[in-house]
Design an enzyme around this catalytic site. Structure first.
Site, PDB file in Angstrom:
ATOM      1  N   GLY A  86      -2.750  -1.750 -14.758  1.00 21.74           N
ATOM      2  CA  GLY A  86      -1.368  -2.234 -14.792  1.00 21.74           C
ATOM      3  C   GLY A  86      -0.833  -2.462 -16.189  1.00 21.74           C
ATOM      4  N   SER A  88       1.174  -0.626 -18.125  1.00 23.47           N
ATOM      5  CA  SER A  88       2.620  -0.393 -18.339  1.00 23.47           C
ATOM      6  C   SER A  88       3.457  -1.438 -17.605  1.00 23.47           C
ATOM      7  CB  SER A  88       3.023   1.030 -17.939  1.00 23.47           C
ATOM      8  OG  SER A  88       2.794   1.242 -16.579  1.00 23.47           O
ATOM      9  N   ALA A  89       3.008  -1.890 -16.427  1.00 20.42           N
ATOM     10  CA  ALA A  89       3.756  -2.936 -15.712  1.00 20.42           C
ATOM     11  C   ALA A  89       3.706  -4.251 -16.488  1.00 20.42           C
ATOM     12  CB  ALA A  89       3.181  -3.136 -14.310  1.00 20.42           C
ATOM     13  N   ALA A  90       2.539  -4.565 -17.066  1.00 19.59           N
ATOM     14  CA  ALA A  90       2.420  -5.803 -17.845  1.00 19.59           C
ATOM     15  C   ALA A  90       3.340  -5.744 -19.056  1.00 19.59           C
ATOM     16  CB  ALA A  90       0.967  -6.012 -18.276  1.00 19.59           C
ATOM     17  N   ASP A 131       2.448  -3.159  -8.962  1.00 22.71           N
ATOM     18  CA  ASP A 131       1.917  -3.515 -10.290  1.00 22.71           C
ATOM     19  C   ASP A 131       2.800  -4.570 -10.960  1.00 22.71           C
ATOM     20  OD1 ASP A 131       0.275  -1.443  -9.613  1.00 22.71           O
ATOM     21  OD2 ASP A 131       0.471  -0.361 -11.503  1.00 22.71           O
TER      22      ASP A 131
HETATM   23  C1  MEV Z   1      -0.980   2.287  -9.093  1.00 25.34           C
HETATM   24  O1  MEV Z   1      -1.503   1.154  -9.793  1.00 25.34           O
HETATM   25  C2  MEV Z   1      -0.940   2.018  -7.612  1.00 25.34           C
HETATM   26  C3  MEV Z   1      -0.385   3.162  -6.754  1.00 25.34           C
HETATM   27  O2  MEV Z   1      -0.449   2.698  -5.396  1.00 25.34           O
HETATM   28  C4  MEV Z   1       1.037   3.515  -7.108  1.00 25.34           C
HETATM   29  C5  MEV Z   1       2.034   2.405  -6.787  1.00 25.34           C
HETATM   30  O3  MEV Z   1       1.739   1.531  -5.986  1.00 25.34           O
HETATM   31  O4  MEV Z   1       3.128   2.463  -7.375  1.00 25.34           O
HETATM   32  C6  MEV Z   1      -1.247   4.410  -6.850  1.00 25.34           C
END
Ligand code: MEV
Length: 290
Positions: A86, A88-90, A131
């Site tokens: 995660g 990029s989300a963080a 994420d």
């Molecule tokens: C990515 O960390 C998780 C996936 O399920 C994609 C998403 O949920 O956006 C593969």
């Protein structure tokens, strides 16, 4: 000069990746790693501090999220990029919080999630939002994609999780597209993953019971085509050395394998002896601070 700072948590998906994109629940937990984004007012074009970022797409996404002039942005992160933790989300959550601090805004968790989700779309195409949810809320979360998304904060056991890094980055957008292309043939497997998530949740207080369910989840992820021999080998390595269970975590195609074991440090040692970069993450309780 004033610096405005925001943070986002790293995460590990215990169960439900990929299936979550198609309306199944997923279970993920924040860990004691994350990203911190700092913004500083400057004269001239917006720039990133080169030494803090080595991912070109991420640098571009950050710049795109800011005004074209007037900012220097820097990122400190101890999350490996493209490894399913995660990162990029963080960073997106950290940026949203830093921007809010610069604007003197106080954001609730829902708004942080919405803004970070918009930033992640630019990076990943069609993310489920999972994420970002963990990156901004912390803790253990059951997530169901919207609209509207449903976030259920669960009790967060204090749990060590061993992370075994394949050393390769997975391309989330490509992997999600690959799974989409294999539908509807793989839909029964996605359904099975969705059911497994609820069994993992029920077992949560007992890592020895969760472990085998993780291994079961890995087998289902193999069936939808997102594992590879390296990841399968890391799962086997963990099982051969006494782990209760292990699975790839995140989009797959590279990234990391997570393992639950009574002896986290000794599994890390064994993995390192096999030339694998491994470390222990600790779960992080949820935050109520926006
Ligand atoms: C990515 O960390 C998780 C996936 O399920 C994609 C998403 O949920 O956006 C593969």
């Amino acid at each position: 000069m004033t610096t405005f700072t925001g943070r986002g948590h790293g995460k590990l998906i215990l169960s439900g990746e990929h299936a979550v994109v198609y309306g199944h629940p997923a279970l993920a937990v924040a860990v004691d790693r994350g990203a911190e984004v700092s913004l500083r007012r400057i004269d001239g074009p917006t720039r990133t501090c080169a030494e803090t970022l080595c991912d070109v797409r991420l640098t571009e996404a950050l710049k795109a999220a800011l005004e074209p002039t007037g900012w220097e942005v820097s990122v400190k992160s101890d999350l490996p990029i493209g490894r399913g933790m995660g990162s990029s989300a963080a960073i997106a959550v950290g940026l949203v919080r830093a921007q809010a601090a610069a604007a003197g805004e106080t954001l609730d968790l829902q708004t942080v999630w919405e803004r970070a989700f918009a930033a992640e779309r630019a990076f990943h195409g069609t993310p489920s939002g999972l994420d970002q949810a963990v990156a901004c809320r912390g803790g253990m979360l059951r997530y169901l994609k919207g609209p509207p998304p449903i976030f259920v904060d669960l009790p967060c056991p204090d749990q060590a999780i061993v992370v075994l890094d394949s050393g390769e980055a997975g391309d989330t957008a490509q992997l999600v597209a690959g799974v989409r292309a294999r539908r509807p043939g793989i839909d029964p497997v996605l359904d099975a993953i969705g059911e497994l998530v609820l069994r993992v949740e029920a077992a949560l207080p007992d890592p020895a019971a969760v472990g085998p369910l993780l291994t079961e989840n890995h087998a289902l992820l193999q069936q939808i085509g997102v594992s590879n021999p390296m990841l399968d080998g890391l799962v086997q390595l963990a099982l051969d050395h006494g782990a209760w269970g292990a699975k790839l975590a995140g989009a797959g195609g590279g990234g990391v394998v997570i393992a639950l074991t009574a002896e986290p440090e000794s599994l890390v040692e064994v993995a390192r002896a096999h030339g694998v970069d491994a470390f222990v993450c600790q779960t992080m309780p949820g935050t109520t601070v926006p």
